[in-house]
Scaffold this motif. Structure first.
Motif, PDB file in Angstrom:
ATOM      1  N   SER A 108       2.703   8.013   1.884  1.00  0.00           N
ATOM      2  CA  SER A 108       3.256   6.632   2.852  1.00  0.00           C
ATOM      3  C   SER A 108       4.670   7.228   2.581  1.00  0.00           C
ATOM      4  O   SER A 108       5.511   6.292   2.989  1.00  0.00           O
ATOM      5  CB  SER A 108       3.047   5.559   1.818  1.00  0.00           C
ATOM      6  OG  SER A 108       3.895   5.667   0.600  1.00  0.00           O
ATOM      7  N   ASP A 123       0.972  -1.321   0.153  1.00  0.00           N
ATOM      8  CA  ASP A 123      -0.159   0.067  -0.107  1.00  0.00           C
ATOM      9  C   ASP A 123       1.004   1.337   0.405  1.00  0.00           C
ATOM     10  O   ASP A 123       1.802   1.362   0.824  1.00  0.00           O
ATOM     11  CB  ASP A 123      -0.976  -0.427   1.222  1.00  0.00           C
ATOM     12  CG  ASP A 123      -2.339   1.274   1.153  1.00  0.00           C
ATOM     13  OD1 ASP A 123      -1.947   1.730   0.358  1.00  0.00           O
ATOM     14  OD2 ASP A 123      -2.744   0.973   2.135  1.00  0.00           O
ATOM     15  N   LEU A 124       0.915   2.012  -0.934  1.00  0.00           N
ATOM     16  CA  LEU A 124       1.583   3.549  -0.886  1.00  0.00           C
ATOM     17  C   LEU A 124       0.747   5.205  -0.302  1.00  0.00           C
ATOM     18  O   LEU A 124       0.739   5.613  -0.525  1.00  0.00           O
ATOM     19  CB  LEU A 124       1.806   3.757  -2.020  1.00  0.00           C
ATOM     20  CG  LEU A 124       3.025   2.520  -3.061  1.00  0.00           C
ATOM     21  CD1 LEU A 124       3.415   1.408  -2.689  1.00  0.00           C
ATOM     22  CD2 LEU A 124       3.423   3.919  -4.576  1.00  0.00           C
ATOM     23  N   VAL A 125      -1.001   4.272   0.231  1.00  0.00           N
ATOM     24  CA  VAL A 125      -1.814   5.063   0.321  1.00  0.00           C
ATOM     25  C   VAL A 125      -2.309   5.831  -1.040  1.00  0.00           C
ATOM     26  O   VAL A 125      -1.872   7.260  -0.783  1.00  0.00           O
ATOM     27  CB  VAL A 125      -1.182   5.727   1.933  1.00  0.00           C
ATOM     28  CG1 VAL A 125      -2.160   6.409   2.690  1.00  0.00           C
ATOM     29  CG2 VAL A 125      -1.097   4.241   2.957  1.00  0.00           C
ATOM     30  N   THR A 179      -0.318  -4.820  -5.762  1.00  0.00           N
ATOM     31  CA  THR A 179      -0.460  -3.512  -5.190  1.00  0.00           C
ATOM     32  C   THR A 179      -1.995  -3.477  -6.033  1.00  0.00           C
ATOM     33  O   THR A 179      -2.004  -3.840  -7.315  1.00  0.00           O
ATOM     34  CB  THR A 179       0.762  -2.426  -5.492  1.00  0.00           C
ATOM     35  OG1 THR A 179       0.093  -1.274  -5.381  1.00  0.00           O
ATOM     36  CG2 THR A 179       0.878  -2.705  -6.868  1.00  0.00           C
ATOM     37  N   LEU A 207       2.619   4.742   9.504  1.00  0.00           N
ATOM     38  CA  LEU A 207       1.164   4.053   8.795  1.00  0.00           C
ATOM     39  C   LEU A 207       1.518   2.420   9.795  1.00  0.00           C
ATOM     40  O   LEU A 207      -0.231   1.844  10.168  1.00  0.00           O
ATOM     41  CB  LEU A 207       1.702   3.880   8.353  1.00  0.00           C
ATOM     42  CG  LEU A 207       1.404   4.966   6.720  1.00  0.00           C
ATOM     43  CD1 LEU A 207       2.275   4.570   5.785  1.00  0.00           C
ATOM     44  CD2 LEU A 207       0.360   5.698   7.242  1.00  0.00           C
ATOM     45  N   TYR A 209       0.487  -6.874   5.672  1.00  0.00           N
ATOM     46  CA  TYR A 209       0.522  -5.682   4.685  1.00  0.00           C
ATOM     47  C   TYR A 209       1.448  -4.806   4.895  1.00  0.00           C
ATOM     48  O   TYR A 209       1.909  -4.462   5.586  1.00  0.00           O
ATOM     49  CB  TYR A 209      -1.195  -5.014   5.301  1.00  0.00           C
ATOM     50  CG  TYR A 209      -1.482  -4.185   3.981  1.00  0.00           C
ATOM     51  CD1 TYR A 209      -3.484  -4.745   4.229  1.00  0.00           C
ATOM     52  CD2 TYR A 209      -1.583  -2.643   4.278  1.00  0.00           C
ATOM     53  CE1 TYR A 209      -3.799  -3.121   3.636  1.00  0.00           C
ATOM     54  CE2 TYR A 209      -2.238  -2.029   3.785  1.00  0.00           C
ATOM     55  CZ  TYR A 209      -3.538  -2.139   3.039  1.00  0.00           C
ATOM     56  OH  TYR A 209      -4.145  -1.368   2.603  1.00  0.00           O
ATOM     57  N   TRP A 210       1.952  -4.114   3.657  1.00  0.00           N
ATOM     58  CA  TRP A 210       3.052  -3.607   3.742  1.00  0.00           C
ATOM     59  C   TRP A 210       2.915  -1.701   2.896  1.00  0.00           C
ATOM     60  O   TRP A 210       2.003  -1.601   2.353  1.00  0.00           O
ATOM     61  CB  TRP A 210       4.817  -3.898   3.221  1.00  0.00           C
ATOM     62  CG  TRP A 210       5.277  -4.590   3.126  1.00  0.00           C
ATOM     63  CD1 TRP A 210       4.717  -5.437   4.388  1.00  0.00           C
ATOM     64  CD2 TRP A 210       5.864  -5.663   2.893  1.00  0.00           C
ATOM     65  NE1 TRP A 210       5.599  -7.349   4.844  1.00  0.00           N
ATOM     66  CE2 TRP A 210       6.637  -6.555   3.914  1.00  0.00           C
ATOM     67  CE3 TRP A 210       7.035  -5.876   2.156  1.00  0.00           C
ATOM     68  CZ2 TRP A 210       7.431  -7.955   4.130  1.00  0.00           C
ATOM     69  CZ3 TRP A 210       8.109  -6.315   2.011  1.00  0.00           C
ATOM     70  CH2 TRP A 210       8.722  -8.006   2.850  1.00  0.00           C
ATOM     71  N   TYR A 211       4.044  -1.031   3.635  1.00  0.00           N
ATOM     72  CA  TYR A 211       3.976   0.226   3.536  1.00  0.00           C
ATOM     73  C   TYR A 211       5.194   0.837   2.960  1.00  0.00           C
ATOM     74  O   TYR A 211       6.333   0.541   2.918  1.00  0.00           O
ATOM     75  CB  TYR A 211       3.608   1.572   4.586  1.00  0.00           C
ATOM     76  CG  TYR A 211       1.891   1.523   5.000  1.00  0.00           C
ATOM     77  CD1 TYR A 211       0.786   1.743   4.348  1.00  0.00           C
ATOM     78  CD2 TYR A 211       1.784   0.534   6.480  1.00  0.00           C
ATOM     79  CE1 TYR A 211      -0.235   1.555   4.522  1.00  0.00           C
ATOM     80  CE2 TYR A 211       0.369   0.192   6.629  1.00  0.00           C
ATOM     81  CZ  TYR A 211      -0.564   0.748   6.339  1.00  0.00           C
ATOM     82  OH  TYR A 211      -1.601   0.702   6.839  1.00  0.00           O
ATOM     83  N   THR A 271       6.488   5.824   7.943  1.00  0.00           N
ATOM     84  CA  THR A 271       5.727   3.882   6.977  1.00  0.00           C
ATOM     85  C   THR A 271       6.024   3.796   8.972  1.00  0.00           C
ATOM     86  O   THR A 271       4.626   2.450   9.077  1.00  0.00           O
ATOM     87  CB  THR A 271       7.090   3.103   6.694  1.00  0.00           C
ATOM     88  OG1 THR A 271       8.168   3.119   6.992  1.00  0.00           O
ATOM     89  CG2 THR A 271       6.544   3.225   5.269  1.00  0.00           C
ATOM     90  N   SER A 286      -7.443   3.642   4.148  1.00  0.00           N
ATOM     91  CA  SER A 286      -5.982   2.476   3.898  1.00  0.00           C
ATOM     92  C   SER A 286      -6.465   1.862   5.143  1.00  0.00           C
ATOM     93  O   SER A 286      -6.131   0.781   5.934  1.00  0.00           O
ATOM     94  CB  SER A 286      -4.894   3.326   4.157  1.00  0.00           C
ATOM     95  OG  SER A 286      -3.540   2.285   4.654  1.00  0.00           O
ATOM     96  N   SER A 294       6.714  -2.482   6.062  1.00  0.00           N
ATOM     97  CA  SER A 294       7.954  -1.232   5.197  1.00  0.00           C
ATOM     98  C   SER A 294       7.984  -2.328   3.896  1.00  0.00           C
ATOM     99  O   SER A 294       8.907  -3.458   4.257  1.00  0.00           O
ATOM    100  CB  SER A 294       9.127  -0.560   6.076  1.00  0.00           C
ATOM    101  OG  SER A 294      10.008  -1.634   6.013  1.00  0.00           O
TER     102      SER A 294
END
Length: 339
Positions: free
Chosen positions: A57, A12-14, A313, A63, A44-46, A60, A29, A78
């Motif tokens: 994002s 997720d890059l928000v 993604t 988030l 679930y990575w940012y 990290t 998000s 991350s």
């Protein structure tokens, strides 16, 4: 789960959609984390990005902390922390604190790129030579997160020491693959935006993998591949919704990046033929369509790359379509969200 049904994770890059704001994207998000957790996704990575109005994002660790408060099972991490922007000690303290608060659910993916443009990178960088110390920075970070060094250690990560937050190496080129292999770390290749070297990078990682570095965290190679995914009830609807992601990539090509835009019917007319070709090449590692179509494409990708895990993604203008995509894929792939 069959051999081809490897674990699925989310990157997720928000993304911020046009007509909304950053606060809305951050709230959306959190909702996606809770959904992914309930559906049985593995992680679930940012991803750390700076000075890009499309994404929210940059921080990290913040988030991840918020996501942990709204989930119970899924691993959070991350994808990744761009280490040239940070001191290893501070990263160890941030992620060690997360581990102390939320237990063994935290991953720490590391990249050697700045995650931004050169001017912003200069504003972020700790020093002119930061990128030249990447391997040593990873070694130092591993040490800070490792067992207590005892009173003789002048500098320790507090919190951080003893948490042994698992490290991942990220990459979009052969360099990252070589570092991951040399250090004996799991490797996540960014094939969702850098597809050209995916076969060479993964082959190099497996061929050179060794556990002799002293900080190896796994006994054998483990590779995760990034893939663009969008699932809808029909192929036609999925391809229509995917034009939002294609317009986003066209913004990279033209240098006019902005919030996510609504899907369009005639993409080439909207963004131009050259940008359309760029987007197609940029996102060539993708699975877009109905549940059956996407499952077949993901299974083929797993076989082609010999991937141990996929990280997806998904960009949609309407967050409800993103949530639906996650749900349809989880059902079709056979994920189990049972706690």
């Amino acid at each position: 789960m069959t051999a081809s049904r490897v674990p699925l994770s989310v990157l997720d890059l928000v993304p911020v959609a046009s007509g909304t704001d950053t606060a809305t994207a951050l709230d959306q998000s959190v909702e996606m984390v809770g959904l992914a957790d309930s559906l049985g996704y593995h992680r679930y990575w940012y991803a750390e990005h700076h000075n890009v109005i499309t994404f929210a994002s940059s921080a990290t660790s913040l988030l991840i902390g918020r996501a942990a408060e709204h989930s119970t099972r899924i691993r959070l991490g991350s994808g990744g922390v761009m280490l040239p922007n940070h001191s290893p000690l501070m990263v160890a303290e941030y992620y060690g604190t997360l581990a102390e608060m939320y237990g063994d659910r935290i991953d720490l993916g590391l990249g050697r790129a700045p995650g931004t443009d050169p001017t912003t990178a200069a504003a972020l960088r700790r020093g002119a030579a930061a990128t030249d110390t990447f391997i040593q920075d990873v070694v130092d970070l591993h040490r800070y997160l490792g067992p207590d060094d005892g009173p003789e250690a002048e500098v320790q990560a507090v919190p951080g020491r003893g948490t042994q937050v698992p490290l991942w190496m990220l990459g979009s080129s052969l360099d990252g693959a070589a570092v991951a292999a040399y250090l004996g770390l799991p490797y996540a290749f960014a094939s969702h935006f850098a597809p050209q070297l995916r076969h060479e990078a993964l082959a190099l990682y497996r061929e050179r993998f060794t556990t002799e570095s002293g900080i190896a965290e796994i006994k054998r190679p483990y590779a995760m591949a990034g893939v663009n995914v969008l699932v809808a009830p029909t192929d036609d609807e999925a391809h229509h919704l995917f034009t939002t992601a294609q317009q986003m990539v066209a913004g990279i090509y033209t240098g006019r990046r902005g919030p996510l835009r609504p899907p369009v019917r005639d993409l080439e007319t909207v963004i131009g033929p050259q940008a359309a070709r760029f987007a197609d090449d940029f996102q060539q590692v993708r699975a877009v369509g109905s549940p059956g179509t996407v499952v077949a494409e993901l299974e083929a990708l797993v076989a082609d790359l010999e991937a141990d895990e996929l990280i997806i993604t998904t960009y949609t203008y309407d967050p409800a379509h993103r949530a639906r995509s996650f749900t349809l894929l989880a059902e079709a792939w056979g994920l189990d969200g049972t706690p």
